[in-house]
Design an enzyme around this catalytic site. Sequence first.
Site, PDB file in Angstrom:
ATOM      1  N   ASP A   1      23.078 -14.660  -4.436  1.00 25.26           N
ATOM      2  CA  ASP A   1      24.312 -13.922  -4.218  1.00 25.26           C
ATOM      3  C   ASP A   1      23.972 -12.826  -3.236  1.00 25.26           C
ATOM      4  O   ASP A   1      22.927 -12.181  -3.338  1.00 25.26           O
ATOM      5  CB  ASP A   1      24.874 -13.335  -5.512  1.00 25.26           C
ATOM      6  CG  ASP A   1      26.319 -12.913  -5.297  1.00 25.26           C
ATOM      7  OD1 ASP A   1      27.129 -13.746  -4.835  1.00 25.26           O
ATOM      8  OD2 ASP A   1      26.650 -11.749  -5.548  1.00 25.26           O
TER       9      ASP A   1
ATOM     10  N   LYS B   1      16.205 -13.860  13.037  1.00 25.56           N
ATOM     11  CA  LYS B   1      16.908 -13.389  11.829  1.00 25.56           C
ATOM     12  C   LYS B   1      16.136 -13.812  10.577  1.00 25.56           C
ATOM     13  O   LYS B   1      15.993 -13.027   9.633  1.00 25.56           O
ATOM     14  CB  LYS B   1      18.335 -13.957  11.795  1.00 25.56           C
ATOM     15  CG  LYS B   1      19.084 -13.567  10.528  1.00 25.56           C
ATOM     16  CD  LYS B   1      20.472 -14.142  10.418  1.00 25.56           C
ATOM     17  CE  LYS B   1      21.042 -13.838   9.039  1.00 25.56           C
ATOM     18  NZ  LYS B   1      22.339 -14.478   8.794  1.00 25.56           N
TER      19      LYS B   1
HETATM   20  P1  IMP Z   1      28.184 -15.011  -1.397  1.00 24.36           P
HETATM   21  O1  IMP Z   1      26.749 -14.669  -1.526  1.00 24.36           O
HETATM   22  O2  IMP Z   1      28.426 -16.478  -1.243  1.00 24.36           O
HETATM   23  O3  IMP Z   1      29.014 -14.364  -2.450  1.00 24.36           O
HETATM   24  O4  IMP Z   1      28.723 -14.454  -0.011  1.00 24.36           O
HETATM   25  C1  IMP Z   1      28.509 -13.186   0.433  1.00 24.36           C
HETATM   26  C2  IMP Z   1      29.165 -12.930   1.765  1.00 24.36           C
HETATM   27  O5  IMP Z   1      28.315 -11.973   2.393  1.00 24.36           O
HETATM   28  C3  IMP Z   1      29.236 -14.103   2.752  1.00 24.36           C
HETATM   29  O6  IMP Z   1      30.450 -14.752   2.708  1.00 24.36           O
HETATM   30  C4  IMP Z   1      29.079 -13.414   4.089  1.00 24.36           C
HETATM   31  O7  IMP Z   1      30.318 -12.975   4.554  1.00 24.36           O
HETATM   32  C5  IMP Z   1      28.234 -12.199   3.767  1.00 24.36           C
HETATM   33  N1  IMP Z   1      26.829 -12.466   4.101  1.00 24.36           N
HETATM   34  C6  IMP Z   1      25.824 -12.782   3.253  1.00 24.36           C
HETATM   35  N2  IMP Z   1      24.687 -12.971   3.930  1.00 24.36           N
HETATM   36  C7  IMP Z   1      24.987 -12.788   5.232  1.00 24.36           C
HETATM   37  C8  IMP Z   1      24.220 -12.877   6.420  1.00 24.36           C
HETATM   38  O8  IMP Z   1      23.022 -13.209   6.446  1.00 24.36           O
HETATM   39  N3  IMP Z   1      24.869 -12.606   7.556  1.00 24.36           N
HETATM   40  C9  IMP Z   1      26.183 -12.270   7.601  1.00 24.36           C
HETATM   41  N4  IMP Z   1      26.957 -12.205   6.528  1.00 24.36           N
HETATM   42  C10 IMP Z   1      26.357 -12.449   5.339  1.00 24.36           C
END
Ligand code: IMP
Length: 195
Positions: A70, A177
Amino acid sequence: MKTFVLASQNKHKAEEIKQILCSGFEIKTMDEVGLSDFEIIEDGNTFEENAAKKAVAVFEKINMPVIADDSGLCVDFLSGAPGVHTARFAGENASDSENIDKLLFELKNVPFEKRSAKFVCVIALVENSADNIKYFRGECSGFILNEKKGTSGFGYDPVFYYKEYKKTLAELGEDVKNTISHRYKALKAFSDFLK
Ligand code: IMP
């Protein structure tokens, strides 16, 4: 070779995770274990709660070692928001560009030095019991620009400026990255733990 199922429907994340972990691990996606339609509601108050919820839900379905990540963006000027709401900052099913627009709106007229932020990634590991969850956290610090730069990556990458390289994550490209990111750091802690 150890096999883990990745409890995420986000194909871009799965790619990044596979690229970072490379040899020594086999990562199976939800598709590959027949769970392509399995949705888990992320309603926790912390990254740890959400990661654990995903890992346990998938583990209980397939009884194989599972990792779930997450992640999100915490902006200092916004008292840590959007945090666990990062994916849906501009609303349920918001696109990356709608989320970025909302973030830039919230930070309108805020000077660069007050736009500090960090990406956070928490990986939850459930190997053989849902009562035994291990957590690995990684963070990546930077600043939110007031316009998008670069085209690689996903999510908020085009506005996340990494000061040490004077570029956004979207300008740095996947290879760089994946040596500095929050996800890289959490996965490194995870793979060090398994060694
Ligand atoms: P989840 O972990 O699926 O709940 O998503 C978290 C949200 O954080 C994602 O939809 C992205 O918008 C953002 N996010 C997480 N990691 C990254 C990254 O490495 N780069 C850019 N956005 C990120």
